[in-house]
Design a protein around this motif. Structure first.
Motif, PDB file in Angstrom:
ATOM      1  N   ILE A  79     -36.472  24.012 -36.474  1.00 49.48           N
ATOM      2  CA  ILE A  79     -36.515  24.578 -37.840  1.00 49.48           C
ATOM      3  C   ILE A  79     -37.493  25.729 -37.138  1.00 49.48           C
ATOM      4  O   ILE A  79     -37.521  26.834 -37.222  1.00 49.48           O
ATOM      5  N   LEU A  80     -38.443  25.626 -36.562  1.00 51.65           N
ATOM      6  CA  LEU A  80     -39.632  26.829 -35.825  1.00 51.65           C
ATOM      7  C   LEU A  80     -38.571  27.051 -35.339  1.00 51.65           C
ATOM      8  O   LEU A  80     -38.559  28.482 -34.726  1.00 51.65           O
ATOM      9  N   VAL A  81     -37.728  26.955 -34.223  1.00 51.50           N
ATOM     10  CA  VAL A  81     -37.522  27.205 -32.939  1.00 51.50           C
ATOM     11  C   VAL A  81     -36.515  29.064 -34.336  1.00 51.50           C
ATOM     12  O   VAL A  81     -36.107  29.457 -33.558  1.00 51.50           O
ATOM     13  N   ALA A  82     -35.928  28.231 -34.865  1.00 52.72           N
ATOM     14  CA  ALA A  82     -34.997  29.120 -35.696  1.00 52.72           C
ATOM     15  C   ALA A  82     -35.574  30.469 -36.344  1.00 52.72           C
ATOM     16  O   ALA A  82     -35.701  31.495 -36.066  1.00 52.72           O
ATOM     17  N   LEU A  83     -36.723  29.662 -36.758  1.00 50.63           N
ATOM     18  CA  LEU A  83     -38.039  30.259 -37.302  1.00 50.63           C
ATOM     19  C   LEU A  83     -38.092  31.433 -36.804  1.00 50.63           C
ATOM     20  O   LEU A  83     -38.587  32.540 -36.898  1.00 50.63           O
ATOM     21  N   HIS A  84     -38.899  31.139 -35.400  1.00 51.93           N
ATOM     22  CA  HIS A  84     -38.895  32.015 -34.169  1.00 51.93           C
ATOM     23  C   HIS A  84     -38.573  32.744 -33.932  1.00 51.93           C
ATOM     24  O   HIS A  84     -39.186  33.612 -33.876  1.00 51.93           O
ATOM     25  N   ASN A  85     -37.091  32.466 -33.505  1.00 46.55           N
ATOM     26  CA  ASN A  85     -35.631  33.360 -33.073  1.00 46.55           C
ATOM     27  C   ASN A  85     -35.463  34.556 -34.393  1.00 46.55           C
ATOM     28  O   ASN A  85     -35.540  36.207 -34.205  1.00 46.55           O
ATOM     29  N   ALA A  86     -35.636  34.579 -35.437  1.00 44.76           N
ATOM     30  CA  ALA A  86     -35.862  35.287 -36.928  1.00 44.76           C
ATOM     31  C   ALA A  86     -36.736  36.518 -36.627  1.00 44.76           C
ATOM     32  O   ALA A  86     -35.769  37.555 -36.672  1.00 44.76           O
ATOM     33  N   THR A  87     -37.991  36.018 -37.054  1.00 48.97           N
ATOM     34  CA  THR A  87     -39.522  36.540 -37.176  1.00 48.97           C
ATOM     35  C   THR A  87     -39.923  37.153 -35.869  1.00 48.97           C
ATOM     36  O   THR A  87     -39.666  38.592 -35.927  1.00 48.97           O
ATOM     37  N   THR A  88     -38.831  37.283 -34.675  1.00 48.33           N
ATOM     38  CA  THR A  88     -38.480  37.916 -33.566  1.00 48.33           C
ATOM     39  C   THR A  88     -37.806  39.079 -33.493  1.00 48.33           C
ATOM     40  O   THR A  88     -38.388  39.987 -32.888  1.00 48.33           O
ATOM     41  N   LEU A  89     -36.714  38.777 -33.507  1.00 54.52           N
ATOM     42  CA  LEU A  89     -35.912  39.721 -33.995  1.00 54.52           C
ATOM     43  C   LEU A  89     -35.919  40.813 -35.473  1.00 54.52           C
ATOM     44  O   LEU A  89     -35.901  41.793 -35.116  1.00 54.52           O
ATOM     45  N   LEU A  90     -36.484  40.418 -36.292  1.00 49.53           N
ATOM     46  CA  LEU A  90     -36.761  40.929 -37.572  1.00 49.53           C
ATOM     47  C   LEU A  90     -38.602  42.017 -36.799  1.00 49.53           C
ATOM     48  O   LEU A  90     -38.005  43.455 -37.409  1.00 49.53           O
ATOM     49  N   PHE A  91     -39.450  41.019 -36.427  1.00 50.28           N
ATOM     50  CA  PHE A  91     -40.136  42.367 -35.583  1.00 50.28           C
ATOM     51  C   PHE A  91     -40.217  42.975 -35.045  1.00 50.28           C
ATOM     52  O   PHE A  91     -40.255  44.334 -35.208  1.00 50.28           O
ATOM     53  N   GLY A  92     -38.708  42.968 -33.684  1.00 57.25           N
ATOM     54  CA  GLY A  92     -38.167  44.386 -32.862  1.00 57.25           C
ATOM     55  C   GLY A  92     -38.066  45.171 -34.375  1.00 57.25           C
ATOM     56  O   GLY A  92     -38.433  45.735 -33.302  1.00 57.25           O
ATOM     57  N   VAL A  93     -37.176  44.974 -34.995  1.00 56.20           N
ATOM     58  CA  VAL A  93     -36.074  45.922 -35.857  1.00 56.20           C
ATOM     59  C   VAL A  93     -37.588  46.154 -36.422  1.00 56.20           C
ATOM     60  O   VAL A  93     -37.058  48.070 -36.537  1.00 56.20           O
ATOM     61  N   TYR A  94     -38.335  45.894 -37.352  1.00 53.75           N
ATOM     62  CA  TYR A  94     -38.733  46.539 -37.992  1.00 53.75           C
ATOM     63  C   TYR A  94     -39.761  47.274 -36.937  1.00 53.75           C
ATOM     64  O   TYR A  94     -40.002  48.416 -37.699  1.00 53.75           O
ATOM     65  N   ILE A  95     -40.375  46.794 -36.554  1.00 57.45           N
ATOM     66  CA  ILE A  95     -41.774  47.103 -36.074  1.00 57.45           C
ATOM     67  C   ILE A  95     -40.824  48.395 -34.878  1.00 57.45           C
ATOM     68  O   ILE A  95     -42.022  49.886 -34.770  1.00 57.45           O
ATOM     69  N   GLU A 115     -45.046  21.377 -27.748  1.00 60.11           N
ATOM     70  CA  GLU A 115     -44.192  22.243 -28.188  1.00 60.11           C
ATOM     71  C   GLU A 115     -43.771  23.024 -29.317  1.00 60.11           C
ATOM     72  O   GLU A 115     -43.744  24.951 -29.915  1.00 60.11           O
ATOM     73  N   THR A 116     -44.545  22.097 -30.445  1.00 58.75           N
ATOM     74  CA  THR A 116     -44.002  23.023 -32.086  1.00 58.75           C
ATOM     75  C   THR A 116     -44.902  23.589 -32.108  1.00 58.75           C
ATOM     76  O   THR A 116     -45.072  24.750 -33.111  1.00 58.75           O
ATOM     77  N   VAL A 117     -46.019  23.263 -31.574  1.00 54.82           N
ATOM     78  CA  VAL A 117     -47.086  24.171 -31.949  1.00 54.82           C
ATOM     79  C   VAL A 117     -47.332  25.253 -31.075  1.00 54.82           C
ATOM     80  O   VAL A 117     -47.364  26.718 -32.025  1.00 54.82           O
ATOM     81  N   TYR A 118     -46.159  25.446 -30.725  1.00 56.08           N
ATOM     82  CA  TYR A 118     -45.661  26.858 -29.364  1.00 56.08           C
ATOM     83  C   TYR A 118     -45.039  27.683 -30.804  1.00 56.08           C
ATOM     84  O   TYR A 118     -45.697  28.755 -30.758  1.00 56.08           O
ATOM     85  N   TYR A 119     -44.014  27.353 -30.582  1.00 56.61           N
ATOM     86  CA  TYR A 119     -43.310  28.527 -32.046  1.00 56.61           C
ATOM     87  C   TYR A 119     -44.079  28.305 -33.653  1.00 56.61           C
ATOM     88  O   TYR A 119     -44.029  29.218 -33.439  1.00 56.61           O
ATOM     89  N   GLY A 120     -45.006  27.519 -33.641  1.00 57.00           N
ATOM     90  CA  GLY A 120     -45.276  27.448 -34.642  1.00 57.00           C
ATOM     91  C   GLY A 120     -46.770  29.103 -34.647  1.00 57.00           C
ATOM     92  O   GLY A 120     -46.186  29.795 -35.687  1.00 57.00           O
ATOM     93  N   ALA A 121     -47.098  28.759 -33.751  1.00 57.96           N
ATOM     94  CA  ALA A 121     -48.590  30.070 -33.101  1.00 57.96           C
ATOM     95  C   ALA A 121     -47.789  30.847 -33.529  1.00 57.96           C
ATOM     96  O   ALA A 121     -47.793  32.352 -33.565  1.00 57.96           O
ATOM     97  N   ARG A 122     -46.802  31.094 -32.616  1.00 61.15           N
ATOM     98  CA  ARG A 122     -46.022  32.334 -32.274  1.00 61.15           C
ATOM     99  C   ARG A 122     -45.156  32.832 -33.465  1.00 61.15           C
ATOM    100  O   ARG A 122     -45.736  33.926 -33.839  1.00 61.15           O
ATOM    101  N   VAL A 137     -45.945  37.715 -37.292  1.00 56.56           N
ATOM    102  CA  VAL A 137     -46.433  38.261 -38.519  1.00 56.56           C
ATOM    103  C   VAL A 137     -47.413  38.790 -38.869  1.00 56.56           C
ATOM    104  O   VAL A 137     -47.169  40.069 -39.208  1.00 56.56           O
ATOM    105  N   THR A 138     -48.524  37.584 -38.419  1.00 58.45           N
ATOM    106  CA  THR A 138     -49.857  39.132 -38.457  1.00 58.45           C
ATOM    107  C   THR A 138     -49.906  39.739 -37.587  1.00 58.45           C
ATOM    108  O   THR A 138     -50.302  41.225 -38.196  1.00 58.45           O
ATOM    109  N   VAL A 139     -49.329  40.018 -36.532  1.00 59.01           N
ATOM    110  CA  VAL A 139     -49.807  41.320 -35.623  1.00 59.01           C
ATOM    111  C   VAL A 139     -48.435  42.611 -36.089  1.00 59.01           C
ATOM    112  O   VAL A 139     -48.722  43.268 -35.958  1.00 59.01           O
ATOM    113  N   PHE A 140     -47.247  41.984 -36.717  1.00 55.96           N
ATOM    114  CA  PHE A 140     -46.626  42.916 -37.293  1.00 55.96           C
ATOM    115  C   PHE A 140     -47.500  43.879 -38.737  1.00 55.96           C
ATOM    116  O   PHE A 140     -47.855  44.953 -38.607  1.00 55.96           O
ATOM    117  N   ALA A 141     -47.993  42.819 -39.863  1.00 59.88           N
ATOM    118  CA  ALA A 141     -48.966  43.528 -40.684  1.00 59.88           C
ATOM    119  C   ALA A 141     -50.121  44.626 -39.949  1.00 59.88           C
ATOM    120  O   ALA A 141     -49.763  45.469 -40.459  1.00 59.88           O
TER     121      ALA A 141
END
Length: 341
Positions: free
Chosen positions: A5-21, A116-123, A128-132
């Motif tokens: 779940i964290l991997v999928a969430l990480h990939n999604a947030t990274t993609l959205l981050f790149g597009v919107y920023i 490794e779960t902490v890695y994805y959670g931290a990312r 989200v924080t960096v985007f804001a």
């Protein structure tokens, strides 16, 4: 399960981050309309990403990621939002560079926790924080870059482009990044140095242009002030001349009386006095050069107000090889330093 779940969430947030920023860096307002448009684009490239990942696996997907996400995003910003290629490319590369913040935080978190779960959670949290933060404090400034000439933007794009190529060539297409070789470790320092030197060249050029513009404004202001002084001087001169003309009959009568009485010396002195009065009505000029006259005239009142005895002998030709801007800068600074010395 949690890790997936964290991997999928990480990939999604990274993609959205790149597009919107990337869009925000160009100055695209993230209103409801643009949010939905960009989300639709993200879903489209996300579907392609999932398809490639399903068919070819993670390694191939990482290798073709620039062609299924970054390149389409550049083209989308160009064709749909009508931005130039250099602007779109700059925003996407800058967005990619900003992704490295969450990457480093994730690596640091994993090193500390060993999970490794902490890695994805931290990312995810960092993304989200960096985007804001970027949206609040940086995007408006980067949007102003679209007003810059293309050549200057290309200079600014050197660093994100260099890192982009470095990251993919050494970390995705090869394993050089983690090989420990000196040439890889020292490359970023080399690239940073080149980018910094190029930035200095651009900055110096802009500084010179700004200085020249300020001198032009200063020269125009001096011309305006000098024109006002000349208008006032001409008014006073015309008034004085009118008085002299009005009294000319009396002047001539007095001169005639002196001559009739044989007082030739007094007649000559009287004539010299009249000449002196008429000379005062003429506009004052220091030399043949218009710019020098203007500068000296603009500073003359300051000189007298500071109680300085102003004596001059100016022998300058009408035309000089020095530009008016440089002449204004040199002479004005010299006079200001002399007044406040």
């Amino acid at each position: 399960m949690i890790e997936s779940i964290l991997v999928a969430l990480h990939n999604a947030t990274t993609l959205l981050f790149g597009v919107y920023i990337s869009a925000a860096f160009l100055g695209i307002k993230l209103n409801r309309k643009n949010i939905f448009i960009l989300f639709g684009f993200s879903c489209a490239v996300g579907a392609v990403y999932i398809g490639v990942f399903t068919l070819f696996g993670e390694t191939v997907t990482r290798q073709v990621y620039p062609f299924i996400v970054h390149l389409p995003l550049v083209l989308f910003l160009m064709l749909f939002y009508k931005y130039k290629l250099v602007f779109s490319l700059m925003s996407v590369l800058t967005g990619y560079l900003c992704c490295q913040i969450s990457k480093w935080v994730g690596i640091a978190a994993e090193e500390i926790s060993g999970l490794e779960t902490v890695y994805y959670g931290a990312r995810v949290i960092t993304t989200v924080t960096v985007f804001a933060l970027l949206l609040r404090f940086v995007s408006e400034a980067t949007a102003q870059l679209t007003q810059k000439p293309d050549k200057e933007l290309l200079i600014l794009a050197v660093m994100p482009l260099t890192y982009y190529l470095f990251d993919y060539l050494t970390g995705v297409y090869t394993g050089l990044l983690y090989s420990g070789k000196a040439i890889v470790a020292e490359f970023l320092g080399f690239a940073l140095c080149i980018a910094y030197l190029l930035f200095l060249l651009v900055y110096f050029k802009q500084y010179e242009e700004k200085r020249e513009a300020e001198q032009k404004i200063r020269l125009i202001e001096m011309q305006r002030a000098n024109s006002q002084k000349e208008i006032e001087a001409n008014r006073r001169s015309q008034y004085a001349v009118s008085l002299i003309r009005h009294d000319m009959r009396h002047f001539l009568a007095n001169i005639s009386a002196f001559i009739d009485d044989g007082e030739y010396v007094r007649a000559k002195e009287y004539i010299n006095e009249i000449i002196s009065q008429t000379e005062k009505t003429a506009p004052h000029k220091y030399c043949k050069n218009t710019v020098v006259n203007m500068i000296l005239s603009s500073y003359e009142s300051d000189i007298h107000n500071n109680g300085i005895d102003f004596k001059y002998e100016v022998q300058i030709p009408e035309k000089l090889i020095v530009s008016d801007i440089d002449l204004t800068s040199i002479l004005s600074n010299a006079l200001e330093n002399a007044i406040h010395a």
